[in-house]
Design a protein around this motif. Structure first.
Motif, short mmCIF file in Angstrom:
data_model
loop_
_atom_site.label_atom_id
_atom_site.label_comp_id
_atom_site.label_asym_id
_atom_site.label_seq_id
_atom_site.Cartn_x
_atom_site.Cartn_y
_atom_site.Cartn_z
N PRO A 1 17.12 63.24 31.75
CA PRO A 1 17.70 62.38 32.79
C PRO A 1 17.04 61.01 32.77
CG PRO A 1 16.17 63.96 33.75
CD PRO A 1 16.31 64.34 32.32
N THR B 1 16.13 60.52 37.96
CA THR B 1 14.90 61.19 38.41
C THR B 1 14.49 60.68 39.79
OG1 THR B 1 14.16 61.43 36.11
CG2 THR B 1 12.49 61.66 37.84
N GLU C 1 16.69 66.71 36.43
CA GLU C 1 16.05 65.58 37.13
C GLU C 1 15.05 66.07 38.17
OE1 GLU C 1 19.99 66.25 39.37
OE2 GLU C 1 19.15 66.48 37.36
#
Length: 247
Positions: free
Chosen positions: A30, A35, A212
């Protein structure tokens, strides 16, 4: 200048991360933005705070117990050869057995509650601190001990006034190394048997396919470890100044 270099390094790392994530599926890597959004989601519903609190409590409890036991044990082993010979076989054996090997046994013996996680952190800490305290005690010059005894100091007074101050840097080094290893252990322990904690968060995120959140948990672990180490280092510097010792 140092702050600018650090900032440039972090920004450069984030840029490389962004470039790499743009070429790979978010399921595998991600982006920093994703994130950050994951961190916000976890923080908003209280999951992040609960996880940080649970892991921190386990780490600090087990680490503190390991330090409290490890320092006097290491110094006693260093000061009394008979005690060293008595405990040395066990220290040398168990320090090579990683805490992860005891995760299943800890759950069987102590249950899936807090005791098993704290016990594993204690196991992680106590041998590192013991060995560093032992090394520090053995490194103290015998001439200094004999000089204190020649001035009328008893064995206990020599221990408290000569050996303890000289061993403080070794104690601190052992405590800091043990703190880092505690973070390695807590993730494994929480993955196996925990409903809350950063390790459990990472594992649950994996089960839900939320990569994430996995990254968010990893970043949180790193930042939490950094904060813990800075606090410990601050306390260490104060302790060293108190005894007029320089690192």
């Amino acid at each position: 200048m140092n702050a600018a270099i650090t900032a440039c390094s972090i920004l450069g790392g984030l840029l490389l991360w962004q470039i790499a994530s743009s070429q790979i599926s978010p399921l595998f890597l991600p982006s920093p933005i994703m994130t950050l959004e994951g961190l916000y989601e976890l923080a908003e519903d209280g999951t992040l705070a609960t996880s940080i609190l649970a892991s921190s409590q386990r780490i600090l409890t087990g680490w503190f117990a390991g330090v409290v036991v490890g320092i006097p044990l290491g110094m006693t082993m260093g000061y009394f050869p008979v005690i060293r010979r008595l405990f040395d076989p066990y220290i040398e054996f168990f320090r090579f057995v990683p805490p992860i090997a005891f995760v299943t046994l800890a759950v069987i013996w102590l249950g899936p509650g807090e005791s098993s996680k704290v016990a594993l952190i204690f196991y992680t800490t106590v041998f590192i601190v013991t060995l560093n305290s032992l090394a520090g005690t053995l490194a103290v010059s015998e001439l200094r001990i004999k000089a204190s005894q020649a001035l009328g100091a008893s064995s206990m007074q020599s221990l408290l006034t000569v050996i303890v101050p000289s061993t403080i840097p070794y104690m601190i080094t052992g405590a800091r190394i043990a703190m880092g290893n505690s973070f390695l252990t807590i993730v494994s322990a929480e993955i196996v048997a925990a409903q809350e904690g950063l390790g459990a968060l990472i594992w649950n995120a994996r089960n839900f396919g939320r990569t994430e959140w996995v990254f968010a948990g990893i970043i949180t672990l790193g930042l939490l470890g950094y904060v813990f180490d800075r606090v410990l280092r601050f306390i260490a510097v104060r302790a060293l100044k108190r005894y007029s010792i320089t690192m």
